[in-house]
Motif scaffolding. Structure first.
Motif, mmCIF file in Angstrom:
data_model
loop_
_atom_site.group_PDB
_atom_site.id
_atom_site.type_symbol
_atom_site.label_atom_id
_atom_site.label_comp_id
_atom_site.label_asym_id
_atom_site.label_seq_id
_atom_site.Cartn_x
_atom_site.Cartn_y
_atom_site.Cartn_z
ATOM 1 N N GLY A 46 0.775 -1.235 0.000
ATOM 2 C CA GLY A 46 0.000 0.000 0.000
ATOM 3 C C GLY A 46 0.799 1.273 0.000
ATOM 4 O O GLY A 46 0.229 2.364 -0.018
ATOM 5 N N GLY A 47 2.111 1.197 0.012
ATOM 6 C CA GLY A 47 2.898 2.422 -0.026
ATOM 7 C C GLY A 47 2.780 3.102 -1.370
ATOM 8 O O GLY A 47 2.225 2.556 -2.325
ATOM 9 N N GLY A 48 3.292 4.312 -1.452
ATOM 10 C CA GLY A 48 3.246 5.039 -2.709
ATOM 11 C C GLY A 48 3.579 6.494 -2.532
ATOM 12 O O GLY A 48 4.131 6.906 -1.501
ATOM 13 N N LEU A 49 3.224 7.274 -3.543
ATOM 14 C CA LEU A 49 3.492 8.711 -3.561
ATOM 15 C C LEU A 49 2.188 9.462 -3.317
ATOM 16 O O LEU A 49 1.162 9.169 -3.951
ATOM 17 C CB LEU A 49 4.075 9.102 -4.921
ATOM 18 N N GLN A 89 0.596 13.591 -2.127
ATOM 19 C CA GLN A 89 0.909 14.994 -1.873
ATOM 20 C C GLN A 89 0.730 15.327 -0.394
ATOM 21 O O GLN A 89 -0.058 14.681 0.316
ATOM 22 C CB GLN A 89 0.006 15.885 -2.716
ATOM 23 N N ALA A 90 1.433 16.334 0.042
ATOM 24 C CA ALA A 90 1.296 16.801 1.422
ATOM 25 C C ALA A 90 -0.172 17.145 1.707
ATOM 26 O O ALA A 90 -0.856 17.740 0.866
ATOM 27 C CB ALA A 90 2.181 18.008 1.658
ATOM 28 N N GLY A 91 -0.611 16.724 2.883
ATOM 29 C CA GLY A 91 -2.006 16.924 3.258
ATOM 30 C C GLY A 91 -2.906 15.778 2.870
ATOM 31 O O GLY A 91 -4.067 15.715 3.308
ATOM 32 N N GLY A 92 -2.383 14.865 2.075
ATOM 33 C CA GLY A 92 -3.166 13.731 1.614
ATOM 34 C C GLY A 92 -3.168 12.582 2.601
ATOM 35 O O GLY A 92 -2.631 12.682 3.709
ATOM 36 N N SER A 93 -3.790 11.492 2.156
ATOM 37 C CA SER A 93 -3.934 10.301 3.001
ATOM 38 C C SER A 93 -3.455 9.065 2.271
ATOM 39 O O SER A 93 -3.455 9.008 1.034
ATOM 40 C CB SER A 93 -5.403 10.116 3.398
ATOM 41 N N LEU A 94 -3.070 8.087 3.051
ATOM 42 C CA LEU A 94 -2.620 6.811 2.509
ATOM 43 C C LEU A 94 -2.840 5.756 3.574
ATOM 44 O O LEU A 94 -2.730 6.044 4.778
ATOM 45 C CB LEU A 94 -1.135 6.893 2.149
ATOM 46 N N ILE A 95 -3.158 4.548 3.133
ATOM 47 C CA ILE A 95 -3.277 3.448 4.080
ATOM 48 C C ILE A 95 -2.320 2.343 3.654
ATOM 49 O O ILE A 95 -2.267 1.970 2.483
ATOM 50 C CB ILE A 95 -4.728 2.930 4.190
ATOM 51 N N ILE A 96 -1.547 1.848 4.600
ATOM 52 C CA ILE A 96 -0.653 0.734 4.339
ATOM 53 C C ILE A 96 -1.085 -0.448 5.195
ATOM 54 O O ILE A 96 -1.689 -0.274 6.252
ATOM 55 C CB ILE A 96 0.828 1.102 4.590
ATOM 56 N N SER A 97 -0.788 -1.649 4.692
ATOM 57 C CA SER A 97 -1.249 -2.872 5.329
ATOM 58 C C SER A 97 -0.089 -3.796 5.638
ATOM 59 O O SER A 97 0.940 -3.771 4.952
ATOM 60 C CB SER A 97 -2.226 -3.607 4.400
ATOM 61 N N ASP A 138 7.122 12.802 6.747
ATOM 62 C CA ASP A 138 6.645 11.432 6.926
ATOM 63 C C ASP A 138 7.242 10.490 5.882
ATOM 64 O O ASP A 138 7.045 9.270 5.966
ATOM 65 C CB ASP A 138 5.114 11.367 6.835
ATOM 66 N N THR A 139 7.949 11.047 4.912
ATOM 67 C CA THR A 139 8.571 10.227 3.882
ATOM 68 C C THR A 139 9.584 9.272 4.501
ATOM 69 O O THR A 139 10.484 9.691 5.230
ATOM 70 C CB THR A 139 9.263 11.118 2.840
ATOM 71 N N ALA A 140 9.417 7.990 4.209
ATOM 72 C CA ALA A 140 10.279 6.965 4.792
ATOM 73 C C ALA A 140 9.881 5.603 4.244
ATOM 74 O O ALA A 140 8.832 5.462 3.597
ATOM 75 C CB ALA A 140 10.159 6.955 6.311
ATOM 76 N N VAL A 141 10.714 4.625 4.532
ATOM 77 C CA VAL A 141 10.311 3.229 4.344
ATOM 78 C C VAL A 141 9.629 2.799 5.640
ATOM 79 O O VAL A 141 10.194 2.964 6.725
ATOM 80 C CB VAL A 141 11.505 2.309 4.041
ATOM 81 N N GLY A 166 9.327 -3.956 4.294
ATOM 82 C CA GLY A 166 9.185 -2.504 4.187
ATOM 83 C C GLY A 166 8.420 -2.070 2.952
ATOM 84 O O GLY A 166 8.418 -2.753 1.928
ATOM 85 N N THR A 167 7.790 -0.918 3.051
ATOM 86 C CA THR A 167 7.095 -0.313 1.921
ATOM 87 C C THR A 167 7.383 1.185 1.918
ATOM 88 O O THR A 167 7.370 1.823 2.966
ATOM 89 C CB THR A 167 5.577 -0.595 1.971
ATOM 90 N N GLN A 168 7.668 1.718 0.742
ATOM 91 C CA GLN A 168 8.062 3.126 0.635
ATOM 92 C C GLN A 168 6.835 4.028 0.635
ATOM 93 O O GLN A 168 5.888 3.821 -0.128
ATOM 94 C CB GLN A 168 8.855 3.352 -0.655
ATOM 95 N N VAL A 169 6.907 5.059 1.468
ATOM 96 C CA VAL A 169 5.901 6.121 1.474
ATOM 97 C C VAL A 169 6.619 7.427 1.191
ATOM 98 O O VAL A 169 7.564 7.786 1.899
ATOM 99 C CB VAL A 169 5.162 6.196 2.823
ATOM 100 N N THR A 170 6.193 8.110 0.151
ATOM 101 C CA THR A 170 6.803 9.373 -0.232
ATOM 102 C C THR A 170 5.738 10.457 -0.256
ATOM 103 O O THR A 170 4.708 10.306 -0.924
ATOM 104 C CB THR A 170 7.475 9.271 -1.615
ATOM 105 N N VAL A 171 5.998 11.535 0.476
ATOM 106 C CA VAL A 171 5.064 12.651 0.548
ATOM 107 C C VAL A 171 5.718 13.857 -0.118
ATOM 108 O O VAL A 171 6.763 14.335 0.330
ATOM 109 C CB VAL A 171 4.692 12.986 1.999
#
Length: 122
Positions: A8-11, A13-21, A90-93, A115-120
């Protein structure tokens, strides 16, 4: 052996939302905790959030409190991290971790996911 698989990681924008599992499989334990850690480039891995398997107790790092929510679905053997109001910092693995104890404090890893990459982006 325990397997933890993040997705569920990904790119975003700032202020957005993401869910990882984090899908948990293999040999599990009667009582344990699952948590999330993250590691940004050039920084040490840090704790983010944790939950005991029955979902009655959660614990968050101050930096994400009020923005991130950890939850579990026992039927699917999956733990989720809902991330809202994301910031570039918050950008990190993000790594899933399992602790062979139901105590979420302190959270430590007896097993790690890949690990999963999350980039903001700003």
């Amino acid at each position: 052996q325990v397997q933890l698989v993040e997705s569920g990681g990904g790119l975003v924008q700032a202020g957005g939302s993401l869910i990882i599992s984090c899908a948990v499989s293999g040999r599990t334990f009667i009582d344990y905790a699952v948590g999330w850690f993250r590691q940004a480039p050039g920084k040490e891995r840090e704790f983010v959030a944790a939950i005991n398997w029955i979902g009655t107790n959660t614990y968050y790092a101050d930096s994400v409190k009020g923005r991130f929510t950890i939850s579990s679905n026992n039927a699917k053997n999956t733990v989720y991290l809902q991330m809202n109001s994301l910031k570039p910092e918050d950008t990190a693995v993000y790594y899933c971790a399992l602790k062979r104890s139901p105590s979420t404090v302190p959270m430590k890893a007896d097993y790690w996911g890949q690990g999963t990459q999350v980039t903001v982006s700003s």
